[in-house]
Scaffold this active site. Structure first.
Site, mmCIF file in Angstrom:
data_model
loop_
_atom_site.group_PDB
_atom_site.id
_atom_site.type_symbol
_atom_site.label_atom_id
_atom_site.label_comp_id
_atom_site.label_asym_id
_atom_site.label_seq_id
_atom_site.Cartn_x
_atom_site.Cartn_y
_atom_site.Cartn_z
ATOM 1 N N ASP A 33 0.764 -1.088 -0.303
ATOM 2 C CA ASP A 33 -0.130 -0.191 -0.455
ATOM 3 C C ASP A 33 0.674 1.461 -0.073
ATOM 4 O O ASP A 33 1.938 1.280 1.100
ATOM 5 C CB ASP A 33 -0.842 0.136 1.302
ATOM 6 N N GLY A 95 -15.433 2.969 4.615
ATOM 7 C CA GLY A 95 -14.150 4.543 3.298
ATOM 8 C C GLY A 95 -13.701 2.599 2.046
ATOM 9 O O GLY A 95 -12.139 3.822 2.007
ATOM 10 N N GLN A 96 -14.373 2.263 1.864
ATOM 11 C CA GLN A 96 -13.784 2.258 0.518
ATOM 12 C C GLN A 96 -13.340 3.093 -1.030
ATOM 13 O O GLN A 96 -14.021 4.112 -1.086
ATOM 14 C CB GLN A 96 -14.456 1.227 -0.560
ATOM 15 N N SER A 97 -11.887 3.424 -0.798
ATOM 16 C CA SER A 97 -11.922 4.352 -2.035
ATOM 17 C C SER A 97 -11.330 4.277 -3.417
ATOM 18 O O SER A 97 -11.464 4.552 -4.307
ATOM 19 C CB SER A 97 -10.818 5.574 -1.888
ATOM 20 N N HIS A 102 -9.888 -5.200 -2.914
ATOM 21 C CA HIS A 102 -8.840 -5.804 -2.456
ATOM 22 C C HIS A 102 -8.920 -5.802 -1.082
ATOM 23 O O HIS A 102 -9.726 -5.866 -0.022
ATOM 24 C CB HIS A 102 -8.182 -4.316 -2.728
ATOM 25 N N LEU A 103 -8.348 -6.982 -0.394
ATOM 26 C CA LEU A 103 -7.799 -7.398 0.680
ATOM 27 C C LEU A 103 -6.916 -6.497 1.259
ATOM 28 O O LEU A 103 -5.293 -7.017 0.816
ATOM 29 C CB LEU A 103 -7.768 -8.837 1.104
ATOM 30 N N HIS A 104 -7.360 -5.614 2.246
ATOM 31 C CA HIS A 104 -5.916 -5.079 3.505
ATOM 32 C C HIS A 104 -4.962 -6.636 4.281
ATOM 33 O O HIS A 104 -5.801 -7.187 4.980
ATOM 34 C CB HIS A 104 -5.867 -4.092 3.863
HETATM 35 P P1 AMP Z 1 -9.423 1.428 0.551
HETATM 36 O O1 AMP Z 1 -9.680 3.019 0.966
HETATM 37 O O2 AMP Z 1 -10.143 0.619 1.538
HETATM 38 O O3 AMP Z 1 -10.541 1.659 -0.951
HETATM 39 O O4 AMP Z 1 -8.081 0.950 -0.185
HETATM 40 C C1 AMP Z 1 -7.332 1.468 -1.123
HETATM 41 C C2 AMP Z 1 -5.858 1.485 -0.438
HETATM 42 O O5 AMP Z 1 -5.364 1.981 -1.525
HETATM 43 C C3 AMP Z 1 -5.198 2.809 0.589
HETATM 44 O O6 AMP Z 1 -5.025 1.981 1.634
HETATM 45 C C4 AMP Z 1 -4.171 2.954 -0.614
HETATM 46 O O7 AMP Z 1 -3.832 3.856 0.572
HETATM 47 C C5 AMP Z 1 -4.000 2.468 -1.203
HETATM 48 N N1 AMP Z 1 -3.738 2.849 -2.766
HETATM 49 C C6 AMP Z 1 -4.256 3.951 -3.595
HETATM 50 N N2 AMP Z 1 -3.320 4.171 -4.314
HETATM 51 C C7 AMP Z 1 -2.377 3.284 -4.393
HETATM 52 C C8 AMP Z 1 -1.077 2.706 -5.450
HETATM 53 N N3 AMP Z 1 -1.164 3.585 -6.263
HETATM 54 N N4 AMP Z 1 -0.161 2.110 -4.874
HETATM 55 C C9 AMP Z 1 -0.680 1.048 -3.603
HETATM 56 N N5 AMP Z 1 -1.828 1.860 -2.828
HETATM 57 C C10 AMP Z 1 -2.798 2.792 -3.267
#
Ligand code: AMP
Length: 116
Positions: A33, A95-97, A102-104
């Site tokens: 990440d 908070g999905q962005s 994706h699995l953190h």
């Molecule tokens: P979420 O908020 O659960 O959708 O997680 C999205 C994640 O993607 C966040 O933790 C961001 O820091 C991460 N992220 C965004 N852009 C990138 C990137 N280019 N490479 C790696 N991680 C990213």
């Protein structure tokens, strides 16, 4: 399904956008990440564009098992011996962005419960 042109993670899959890859299997990719929330913070994604965990269908059963296998492999590679947390955010309240499943995988520190 073809890559979605304006999807950030599809563009990582097609290598249009660089990422710090830690694992690549036929159907799955894992990379660090960019904004890590723990010493180990890796994202495990399907190469196929699936908007979130909630969009999985029965045809994805094998893929889901592969994703879980990749999570465990990432944890093994990064030696998160004290335990680790797996999180997936679904939709705005969570908070999905990025709208690509994706699995953190978070490890290397202790985590509180309940999550914020
Ligand atoms: P979420 O908020 O659960 O959708 O997680 C999205 C994640 O993607 C966040 O933790 C961001 O820091 C991460 N992220 C965004 N852009 C990138 C990137 N280019 N490479 C790696 N991680 C990213």
């Amino acid at each position: 399904m073809d890559p979605v042109p304006d999807c950030l993670f599809c563009r990582i899959v097609t290598r249009e956008i660089p990422a710090d890859l830690v694992l690549e299997w036929e159907d799955v990719l894992a990379f660090r990440d960019v904004n890590p929330q723990a010493a180990v913070h890796v994202l495990v994604i399907p190469k196929e564009h699936i908007p979130s965990l909630a969009a999985l269908e029965q045809r994805h059963d094998r893929l889901l098992a592969t994703l879980v296998g990749a999570v465990n492999e990432v944890a093994r590679q990064d030696a998160v011996d004290g335990g680790f947390r797996v999180v997936t955010n679904i939709g705005p309240d969570a908070g999905q962005s990025v709208d690509h499943l994706h699995l953190h995988v978070l490890g290397g520190r202790s985590f509180g419960w309940p999550p914020g």
